[in-house]
Design a protein around this motif. Structure first.
Motif, PDB file in Angstrom:
ATOM      1  N   ALA A   1       0.825  -1.210   0.000  1.00  0.00           N
ATOM      2  CA  ALA A   1       0.000   0.000   0.000  1.00  0.00           C
ATOM      3  C   ALA A   1       0.862   1.265   0.000  1.00  0.00           C
ATOM      4  O   ALA A   1       0.535   2.241  -0.670  1.00  0.00           O
ATOM      5  CB  ALA A   1      -0.939   0.007   1.205  1.00  0.00           C
ATOM      6  N   ALA A   2       1.964   1.224   0.733  1.00  0.00           N
ATOM      7  CA  ALA A   2       2.870   2.388   0.800  1.00  0.00           C
ATOM      8  C   ALA A   2       3.898   2.380  -0.324  1.00  0.00           C
ATOM      9  O   ALA A   2       4.667   3.331  -0.455  1.00  0.00           O
ATOM     10  CB  ALA A   2       3.585   2.416   2.147  1.00  0.00           C
ATOM     11  N   ARG A   3       3.928   1.291  -1.117  1.00  0.00           N
ATOM     12  CA  ARG A   3       4.912   1.121  -2.194  1.00  0.00           C
ATOM     13  C   ARG A   3       6.337   1.268  -1.622  1.00  0.00           C
ATOM     14  O   ARG A   3       7.181   1.950  -2.168  1.00  0.00           O
ATOM     15  CB  ARG A   3       4.667   2.112  -3.337  1.00  0.00           C
ATOM     16  CG  ARG A   3       3.314   1.914  -3.995  1.00  0.00           C
ATOM     17  CD  ARG A   3       3.067   2.775  -5.203  1.00  0.00           C
ATOM     18  NE  ARG A   3       4.072   2.680  -6.224  1.00  0.00           N
ATOM     19  CZ  ARG A   3       4.154   1.726  -7.159  1.00  0.00           C
ATOM     20  NH1 ARG A   3       3.279   0.744  -7.171  1.00  0.00           N
ATOM     21  NH2 ARG A   3       5.093   1.738  -8.071  1.00  0.00           N
ATOM     22  N   LEU A   4       6.553   0.568  -0.496  1.00  0.00           N
ATOM     23  CA  LEU A   4       7.806   0.689   0.239  1.00  0.00           C
ATOM     24  C   LEU A   4       8.332  -0.680   0.651  1.00  0.00           C
ATOM     25  O   LEU A   4       7.594  -1.515   1.169  1.00  0.00           O
ATOM     26  CB  LEU A   4       7.595   1.538   1.497  1.00  0.00           C
ATOM     27  CG  LEU A   4       8.781   1.665   2.443  1.00  0.00           C
ATOM     28  CD1 LEU A   4       9.911   2.463   1.788  1.00  0.00           C
ATOM     29  CD2 LEU A   4       8.351   2.315   3.746  1.00  0.00           C
ATOM     30  N   VAL A   5       9.637  -0.874   0.422  1.00  0.00           N
ATOM     31  CA  VAL A   5      10.342  -2.057   0.900  1.00  0.00           C
ATOM     32  C   VAL A   5      11.319  -1.591   1.974  1.00  0.00           C
ATOM     33  O   VAL A   5      12.131  -0.697   1.732  1.00  0.00           O
ATOM     34  CB  VAL A   5      11.134  -2.749  -0.231  1.00  0.00           C
ATOM     35  CG1 VAL A   5      11.895  -3.955   0.313  1.00  0.00           C
ATOM     36  CG2 VAL A   5      10.228  -3.138  -1.380  1.00  0.00           C
ATOM     37  N   THR A   6      11.227  -2.183   3.150  1.00  0.00           N
ATOM     38  CA  THR A   6      12.168  -1.878   4.218  1.00  0.00           C
ATOM     39  C   THR A   6      13.095  -3.078   4.384  1.00  0.00           C
ATOM     40  O   THR A   6      12.628  -4.203   4.563  1.00  0.00           O
ATOM     41  CB  THR A   6      11.444  -1.603   5.548  1.00  0.00           C
ATOM     42  OG1 THR A   6      10.545  -0.505   5.345  1.00  0.00           O
ATOM     43  CG2 THR A   6      12.433  -1.263   6.654  1.00  0.00           C
TER      44      THR A   6
END
Length: 131
Positions: free
Chosen positions: A10-15
């Protein structure tokens, strides 16, 4: 295992969380796994969280990682690196300088919230370019 990743679609984020300094091959394997993950889409932002690691990466690691980013720049949007160690901050700034010629925005931070805000602003900026 020094690298673990989480994808927030949803945030288009990879941590990517570091718990120690990996060899470059582990970074490469982890990023390849990210790219193959069904929840990943090209253009997601990447947050490399090095805040738990006390020793800086080697110059060879930095050069190899930047080379990897160059080879995969079409799969990335922007990349933030967070560290609390000043020696690591300096080495990661070298990565930022080396990455200047590739099509991936890379910034180094000592504050996690500022890194997340920057990534969100970059994502919003990209969305506005598509309109």
């Amino acid at each position: 295992m020094p690298l673990v990743y989480v994808i927030d679609k949803a945030a288009r984020l990879v941590t990517v969380q570091y718990d120690s300094n990996p060899e470059f091959v582990e970074f490469e394997r982890t990023m390849d796994a990210v790219f193959k993950d069904s929840n990943y889409e090209p253009g997601f932002s990447i947050l490399l969280d090095r805040s738990l690691v006390d020793e800086p990466p080697s110059t060879n690691y930095i050069k190899s990682a930047v080379g990897f980013l160059k080879e995969h720049e079409t799969k990335l949007n922007c990349l933030a690196i967070v560290t609390r160690n000043m020696a690591t901050y300096g080495m990661e700034r070298m990565a930022q300088i080396l990455a200047d010629g590739i099509d991936v925005d890379l910034q180094v931070f000592t504050d996690m919230e500022k890194a997340k805000q920057w990534l969100q602003s970059e994502l919003n900026s990209d969305k506005s370019k598509l309109r």
